[in-house]
Design a protein around this motif. Sequence first.
Motif, PDB file in Angstrom:
ATOM      1  N   HIS A  34      35.502   6.920 -10.521  1.00 33.13           N
ATOM      2  CA  HIS A  34      36.010   7.475 -11.766  1.00 33.13           C
ATOM      3  C   HIS A  34      37.402   8.043 -11.481  1.00 33.13           C
ATOM      4  O   HIS A  34      37.634   8.609 -10.407  1.00 33.13           O
ATOM      5  CB  HIS A  34      35.066   8.579 -12.255  1.00 33.13           C
ATOM      6  N   PRO A  35      38.355   7.903 -12.416  1.00 34.53           N
ATOM      7  CA  PRO A  35      39.714   8.390 -12.181  1.00 34.53           C
ATOM      8  C   PRO A  35      39.791   9.856 -11.728  1.00 34.53           C
ATOM      9  O   PRO A  35      40.644  10.201 -10.912  1.00 34.53           O
ATOM     10  CB  PRO A  35      40.406   8.204 -13.535  1.00 34.53           C
ATOM     11  N   LEU A  36      38.903  10.690 -12.211  1.00 35.34           N
ATOM     12  CA  LEU A  36      38.929  12.093 -11.790  1.00 35.34           C
ATOM     13  C   LEU A  36      38.422  12.267 -10.361  1.00 35.34           C
ATOM     14  O   LEU A  36      38.646  13.315  -9.751  1.00 35.34           O
ATOM     15  CB  LEU A  36      38.107  12.953 -12.746  1.00 35.34           C
ATOM     16  N   MET A  37      37.768  11.257  -9.824  1.00 30.45           N
ATOM     17  CA  MET A  37      37.224  11.327  -8.474  1.00 30.45           C
ATOM     18  C   MET A  37      38.107  10.626  -7.447  1.00 30.45           C
ATOM     19  O   MET A  37      37.865  10.725  -6.255  1.00 30.45           O
ATOM     20  CB  MET A  37      35.824  10.713  -8.442  1.00 30.45           C
ATOM     21  N   ASN A  38      39.147   9.919  -7.905  1.00 27.08           N
ATOM     22  CA  ASN A  38      39.996   9.147  -6.998  1.00 27.08           C
ATOM     23  C   ASN A  38      40.567   9.974  -5.856  1.00 27.08           C
ATOM     24  O   ASN A  38      40.746   9.467  -4.754  1.00 27.08           O
ATOM     25  CB  ASN A  38      41.142   8.475  -7.761  1.00 27.08           C
ATOM     26  N   LYS A  39      40.841  11.223  -6.099  1.00 29.54           N
ATOM     27  CA  LYS A  39      41.432  12.050  -5.049  1.00 29.54           C
ATOM     28  C   LYS A  39      40.475  12.271  -3.879  1.00 29.54           C
ATOM     29  O   LYS A  39      40.875  12.720  -2.817  1.00 29.54           O
ATOM     30  CB  LYS A  39      41.897  13.379  -5.618  1.00 29.54           C
ATOM     31  N   PHE A  40      39.205  11.908  -4.060  1.00 33.69           N
ATOM     32  CA  PHE A  40      38.206  12.092  -3.014  1.00 33.69           C
ATOM     33  C   PHE A  40      37.868  10.796  -2.273  1.00 33.69           C
ATOM     34  O   PHE A  40      36.987  10.800  -1.415  1.00 33.69           O
ATOM     35  CB  PHE A  40      36.921  12.674  -3.606  1.00 33.69           C
ATOM     36  N   ILE A  41      38.549   9.696  -2.581  1.00 34.19           N
ATOM     37  CA  ILE A  41      38.194   8.410  -1.975  1.00 34.19           C
ATOM     38  C   ILE A  41      38.279   8.460  -0.460  1.00 34.19           C
ATOM     39  O   ILE A  41      37.487   7.827   0.234  1.00 34.19           O
ATOM     40  CB  ILE A  41      39.044   7.245  -2.539  1.00 34.19           C
ATOM     41  N   ASP A  42      39.186   9.250   0.085  1.00 33.91           N
ATOM     42  CA  ASP A  42      39.294   9.331   1.540  1.00 33.91           C
ATOM     43  C   ASP A  42      38.142  10.113   2.171  1.00 33.91           C
ATOM     44  O   ASP A  42      37.985  10.128   3.390  1.00 33.91           O
ATOM     45  CB  ASP A  42      40.628   9.926   1.947  1.00 33.91           C
ATOM     46  N   LYS A  43      37.326  10.735   1.365  1.00 37.09           N
ATOM     47  CA  LYS A  43      36.162  11.491   1.855  1.00 37.09           C
ATOM     48  C   LYS A  43      34.914  10.609   1.968  1.00 37.09           C
ATOM     49  O   LYS A  43      33.919  11.031   2.528  1.00 37.09           O
ATOM     50  CB  LYS A  43      35.849  12.657   0.910  1.00 37.09           C
ATOM     51  N   ILE A  44      34.982   9.405   1.402  1.00 34.90           N
ATOM     52  CA  ILE A  44      33.837   8.497   1.414  1.00 34.90           C
ATOM     53  C   ILE A  44      34.132   7.371   2.406  1.00 34.90           C
ATOM     54  O   ILE A  44      34.975   6.524   2.140  1.00 34.90           O
ATOM     55  CB  ILE A  44      33.562   7.904   0.024  1.00 34.90           C
ATOM     56  N   PRO A  45      33.461   7.362   3.548  1.00 35.40           N
ATOM     57  CA  PRO A  45      33.709   6.285   4.504  1.00 35.40           C
ATOM     58  C   PRO A  45      33.130   4.959   4.004  1.00 35.40           C
ATOM     59  O   PRO A  45      32.068   4.929   3.397  1.00 35.40           O
ATOM     60  CB  PRO A  45      32.994   6.756   5.771  1.00 35.40           C
ATOM     61  N   TYR A  46      33.858   3.908   4.253  1.00 34.44           N
ATOM     62  CA  TYR A  46      33.388   2.570   3.901  1.00 34.44           C
ATOM     63  C   TYR A  46      33.973   1.586   4.900  1.00 34.44           C
ATOM     64  O   TYR A  46      35.033   1.809   5.476  1.00 34.44           O
ATOM     65  CB  TYR A  46      33.766   2.194   2.465  1.00 34.44           C
TER      66      TYR A  46
END
Length: 72
Positions: A34-46
């Motif tokens: 979600h656009p409001l969550m994009n700032k956290f993408i680096d917190k989710i390992p993939y």
Amino acid sequence: VDDIYFRACQKLLNDEEFLATLAGRGYTLYFKLHPLMNKFIDKIPYGDKVKIWDCSYTDIFAKSALLVTDYS
């Protein structure tokens, strides 16, 4: 931010059996937060089998063979 949400995302994005099944059937997992969550993408390992989709929702609807959402 909800830790349960991020653990669920991490589990999905790193599930080797799920990713292997997708690849075996010719699919790639594209993930869009979600656009409001994009700032956290680096917190989710993939891993390298997952692509982060940085395009419009219109493009996602047009190009996806299957779409799964957490929208309720």
